[in-house]
Design a protein around this motif. Structure first.
Motif, PDB file in Angstrom:
ATOM      1  N   GLY A  44       0.876  -1.137  -0.119  1.00  0.00           N
ATOM      2  CA  GLY A  44       0.011   0.207   0.064  1.00  0.00           C
ATOM      3  C   GLY A  44       0.737   1.251  -0.102  1.00  0.00           C
ATOM      4  O   GLY A  44       0.188   2.369   0.296  1.00  0.00           O
ATOM      5  N   ILE A  45       2.072   1.234  -0.366  1.00  0.00           N
ATOM      6  CA  ILE A  45       2.876   2.478  -0.476  1.00  0.00           C
ATOM      7  C   ILE A  45       2.357   3.504  -1.323  1.00  0.00           C
ATOM      8  O   ILE A  45       1.940   3.136  -2.523  1.00  0.00           O
ATOM      9  N   ASP A  46       2.061   4.623  -1.098  1.00  0.00           N
ATOM     10  CA  ASP A  46       1.565   5.655  -1.838  1.00  0.00           C
ATOM     11  C   ASP A  46       0.207   5.505  -2.113  1.00  0.00           C
ATOM     12  O   ASP A  46      -0.136   6.026  -3.272  1.00  0.00           O
ATOM     13  N   MET A  47      -0.542   4.683  -1.536  1.00  0.00           N
ATOM     14  CA  MET A  47      -1.870   4.457  -2.338  1.00  0.00           C
ATOM     15  C   MET A  47      -2.752   5.565  -1.731  1.00  0.00           C
ATOM     16  O   MET A  47      -2.513   6.434  -0.884  1.00  0.00           O
ATOM     17  N   LYS A  48      -3.722   5.841  -3.017  1.00  0.00           N
ATOM     18  CA  LYS A  48      -4.356   6.986  -3.024  1.00  0.00           C
ATOM     19  C   LYS A  48      -5.728   6.913  -2.893  1.00  0.00           C
ATOM     20  O   LYS A  48      -6.741   7.467  -3.246  1.00  0.00           O
ATOM     21  N   GLY A  49      -6.379   5.457  -2.542  1.00  0.00           N
ATOM     22  CA  GLY A  49      -7.776   5.105  -2.590  1.00  0.00           C
ATOM     23  C   GLY A  49      -7.845   3.581  -2.828  1.00  0.00           C
ATOM     24  O   GLY A  49      -6.854   2.993  -2.524  1.00  0.00           O
ATOM     25  N   GLY A  50      -9.119   3.092  -2.650  1.00  0.00           N
ATOM     26  CA  GLY A  50      -9.187   1.659  -2.737  1.00  0.00           C
ATOM     27  C   GLY A  50      -9.216   1.018  -1.189  1.00  0.00           C
ATOM     28  O   GLY A  50      -8.891   1.677  -0.148  1.00  0.00           O
ATOM     29  N   THR A  51      -9.218  -0.264  -1.614  1.00  0.00           N
ATOM     30  CA  THR A  51      -8.998  -1.019  -0.281  1.00  0.00           C
ATOM     31  C   THR A  51      -8.161  -2.414  -0.414  1.00  0.00           C
ATOM     32  O   THR A  51      -8.107  -3.117  -1.484  1.00  0.00           O
ATOM     33  N   ILE A  52      -7.203  -2.502   0.371  1.00  0.00           N
ATOM     34  CA  ILE A  52      -6.155  -3.589   0.348  1.00  0.00           C
ATOM     35  C   ILE A  52      -6.746  -4.538   1.560  1.00  0.00           C
ATOM     36  O   ILE A  52      -6.781  -4.128   2.703  1.00  0.00           O
ATOM     37  N   ILE A  53      -6.792  -5.857   1.242  1.00  0.00           N
ATOM     38  CA  ILE A  53      -7.148  -6.814   2.566  1.00  0.00           C
ATOM     39  C   ILE A  53      -6.177  -7.885   2.434  1.00  0.00           C
ATOM     40  O   ILE A  53      -5.847  -8.507   1.192  1.00  0.00           O
ATOM     41  N   ILE A  54      -5.476  -8.175   3.391  1.00  0.00           N
ATOM     42  CA  ILE A  54      -4.696  -9.172   3.585  1.00  0.00           C
ATOM     43  C   ILE A  54      -4.871 -10.283   4.710  1.00  0.00           C
ATOM     44  O   ILE A  54      -5.192 -10.037   5.720  1.00  0.00           O
ATOM     45  N   GLY A  55      -4.998 -11.421   4.287  1.00  0.00           N
ATOM     46  CA  GLY A  55      -5.445 -12.528   5.115  1.00  0.00           C
ATOM     47  C   GLY A  55      -4.499 -13.076   6.229  1.00  0.00           C
ATOM     48  O   GLY A  55      -4.619 -13.448   7.160  1.00  0.00           O
ATOM     49  N   GLY A  56      -3.033 -12.727   5.625  1.00  0.00           N
ATOM     50  CA  GLY A  56      -2.153 -13.173   6.797  1.00  0.00           C
ATOM     51  C   GLY A  56      -1.219 -12.104   7.328  1.00  0.00           C
ATOM     52  O   GLY A  56      -1.931 -11.213   7.804  1.00  0.00           O
ATOM     53  N   ASP A  57      -0.087 -12.145   7.213  1.00  0.00           N
ATOM     54  CA  ASP A  57       0.825 -11.367   7.698  1.00  0.00           C
ATOM     55  C   ASP A  57       1.245 -10.094   6.872  1.00  0.00           C
ATOM     56  O   ASP A  57       1.374 -10.352   5.595  1.00  0.00           O
ATOM     57  N   ALA A  58       1.935  -8.940   7.082  1.00  0.00           N
ATOM     58  CA  ALA A  58       2.589  -8.106   6.138  1.00  0.00           C
ATOM     59  C   ALA A  58       3.755  -7.629   6.629  1.00  0.00           C
ATOM     60  O   ALA A  58       4.207  -7.713   8.037  1.00  0.00           O
ATOM     61  N   GLY A  59       4.616  -7.188   5.802  1.00  0.00           N
ATOM     62  CA  GLY A  59       6.064  -6.792   6.171  1.00  0.00           C
ATOM     63  C   GLY A  59       6.163  -5.295   6.671  1.00  0.00           C
ATOM     64  O   GLY A  59       5.333  -4.709   6.945  1.00  0.00           O
ATOM     65  N   ALA A  60       7.489  -4.962   6.648  1.00  0.00           N
ATOM     66  CA  ALA A  60       7.945  -3.539   7.147  1.00  0.00           C
ATOM     67  C   ALA A  60       7.180  -2.513   6.227  1.00  0.00           C
ATOM     68  O   ALA A  60       6.681  -2.539   5.058  1.00  0.00           O
ATOM     69  N   PHE A  61       7.124  -1.433   6.690  1.00  0.00           N
ATOM     70  CA  PHE A  61       6.794   0.036   5.894  1.00  0.00           C
ATOM     71  C   PHE A  61       5.293  -0.216   5.313  1.00  0.00           C
ATOM     72  O   PHE A  61       5.139   0.554   4.455  1.00  0.00           O
ATOM     73  N   THR A  62       4.252  -1.000   5.984  1.00  0.00           N
ATOM     74  CA  THR A  62       2.981  -1.173   5.498  1.00  0.00           C
ATOM     75  C   THR A  62       2.407   0.181   5.329  1.00  0.00           C
ATOM     76  O   THR A  62       2.386   0.833   6.441  1.00  0.00           O
ATOM     77  N   GLY A  63       1.949   0.570   4.433  1.00  0.00           N
ATOM     78  CA  GLY A  63       1.011   1.564   4.483  1.00  0.00           C
ATOM     79  C   GLY A  63       1.716   3.067   4.362  1.00  0.00           C
ATOM     80  O   GLY A  63       1.802   4.191   4.778  1.00  0.00           O
ATOM     81  N   PHE A  64       3.355   2.892   3.842  1.00  0.00           N
ATOM     82  CA  PHE A  64       4.290   3.899   3.826  1.00  0.00           C
ATOM     83  C   PHE A  64       3.831   5.073   2.867  1.00  0.00           C
ATOM     84  O   PHE A  64       3.472   4.820   1.718  1.00  0.00           O
ATOM     85  N   MET A  65       3.531   6.291   3.376  1.00  0.00           N
ATOM     86  CA  MET A  65       3.041   7.652   2.502  1.00  0.00           C
ATOM     87  C   MET A  65       1.743   7.077   1.885  1.00  0.00           C
ATOM     88  O   MET A  65       1.693   7.867   0.977  1.00  0.00           O
ATOM     89  N   MET A  66       0.776   6.713   2.467  1.00  0.00           N
ATOM     90  CA  MET A  66      -0.436   6.215   1.912  1.00  0.00           C
ATOM     91  C   MET A  66      -1.213   7.675   2.083  1.00  0.00           C
ATOM     92  O   MET A  66      -1.086   8.595   3.155  1.00  0.00           O
ATOM     93  N   GLN A  67      -2.108   7.994   1.011  1.00  0.00           N
ATOM     94  CA  GLN A  67      -2.654   9.249   1.241  1.00  0.00           C
ATOM     95  C   GLN A  67      -4.318   9.120   1.414  1.00  0.00           C
ATOM     96  O   GLN A  67      -4.872   9.784   1.950  1.00  0.00           O
ATOM     97  N   ARG A  68      -4.570   7.989   1.001  1.00  0.00           N
ATOM     98  CA  ARG A  68      -6.165   7.623   1.461  1.00  0.00           C
ATOM     99  C   ARG A  68      -6.459   6.523   0.990  1.00  0.00           C
ATOM    100  O   ARG A  68      -5.550   5.736   0.681  1.00  0.00           O
ATOM    101  N   GLY A  69      -7.643   5.483   1.455  1.00  0.00           N
ATOM    102  CA  GLY A  69      -7.777   4.276   1.045  1.00  0.00           C
ATOM    103  C   GLY A  69      -7.994   3.573   2.665  1.00  0.00           C
ATOM    104  O   GLY A  69      -7.777   4.370   3.394  1.00  0.00           O
ATOM    105  N   ARG A  70      -7.958   2.208   2.321  1.00  0.00           N
ATOM    106  CA  ARG A  70      -7.940   1.485   3.794  1.00  0.00           C
ATOM    107  C   ARG A  70      -7.180   0.129   3.531  1.00  0.00           C
ATOM    108  O   ARG A  70      -7.311  -0.302   2.524  1.00  0.00           O
ATOM    109  N   ILE A  71      -6.374  -0.069   4.504  1.00  0.00           N
ATOM    110  CA  ILE A  71      -5.594  -1.319   4.488  1.00  0.00           C
ATOM    111  C   ILE A  71      -6.280  -2.287   5.589  1.00  0.00           C
ATOM    112  O   ILE A  71      -6.332  -1.818   6.814  1.00  0.00           O
TER     113      ILE A  71
END
Length: 284
Positions: A170-197
């Motif tokens: 989701g780096i630099d994401m500007k909208g939309g939705t990201i859904i993860i069923g397991g785990d996520a690594g470092a810097f998740t959502g880095f510089m995100m501007q809009r949207g949902r994770i």
């Protein structure tokens, strides 16, 4: 009052008027007329029939050849295309600006399904770096794991990984939705501007680092918070939305969303545009 003088020292940029300059020009606002329906679609898109189905074996094709063949099949009205033997090729399915049911029987390499607007995609395997980068609309489902930069700079649509993902999701994401069923690594959502994770598992260090806006929901543990990422209250409205979203995504339907953590921007970095880099350095 206008003649009052101040001894406050101005920066060079302030002396040049860069902080008070009023920009002029034509508005960027667009107005759409329902009578101009043909302008609502991209040039070169096709009317397809989702009940018209075909298989495409790309084992002996390069990625450009496979993508051209997908476009050719859409031009013939096929609305459901099953890709056989993708074999981890890079850049498959990129640039599709059309409604389409696209199924990959296998795994993709880097940059799969990038810059798309409209298709519904199911990948019965894994994906490499930057899957669905710049997604505008549609739905992409990965049945297994995904690499780093998953959903980079997406603007809309739903991007779902039933397994785990790498760093910088989701780096630099500007909208939309990201859904993860397991785990996520470092810097998740880095510089995100809009949207949902939404992450049902654990997440690595520097979560939401330098995020400007948007919302991140975490079901497991958090390695550490990034700069200006803070906890927020998980409301009843949030929980209702999470339940509906997970049900539609066919992932984590029975997950206890009431125990999820909600992370948003602390907004301490929102004044960056009002400060010069040298001034900002002293403010942090």
């Amino acid at each position: 009052m206008a003649n009052l003088k101040t001894n406050e020292k101005k920066s060079k940029a302030q002396s040049m008027g860069m902080h008070t300059e009023v920009l002029t020009g034509r508005t960027q606002q667009k107005f759409f007329n329902p009578d101009e329906a043909e302008n609502f679609y991209y040039f070169g898109t096709y009317d397809v029939d989702f009940n018209k189905r075909t298989d495409l074996d790309v084992k002996d094709m390069t990625a450009p050849e496979a993508n051209k063949e997908i476009d050719k099949l859409m031009s013939e009205g096929y609305g459901t295309i099953v890709i056989k033997n993708p074999q981890g090729k890079h850049s498959l399915g990129v640039g599709i600006l059309n409604k389409l049911n696209l199924i990959f029987e296998g795994s993709l390499g880097y940059f799969g399904m990038g810059s798309c607007d409209g298709p519904t995609v199911r990948i019965n395997g894994r994906v490499g770096w930057s899957c669905a980068e710049n997604l505008m609309a549609g739905k992409v489902v990965i049945e297994k794991n995904a690499g780093s930069c998953f959903g980079a700079a997406i603007r809309g649509g739903d991007l779902i990984c039933k397994g785990s993902v790498g760093a910088r999701t989701g780096i630099d994401m500007k909208g939309g939705t990201i859904i993860i069923g397991g785990d996520a690594g470092a810097f998740t959502g880095f510089m995100m501007q809009r949207g949902r994770i939404i992450i049902l598992g654990d997440v690595g260090i520097n979560l939401g680092d330098s995020m400007y806006d948007g919302t991140i929901f975490i079901g497991g543990s958090i390695g550490s918070y990034g700069s200006d990422a803070v906890d927020a209250e998980l409301t009843v409205s949030d929980q209702d939305w999470l339940k509906r979203k997970l049900k539609v995504a066919e992932i984590g339907e029975n997950f206890d969303v009431s125990k999820m953590k909600k992370i948003v921007a602390g907004k301490k970095l929102w004044n960056y545009d009002n400060l010069e880099p040298t001034e900002k350095k002293g403010a942090i």
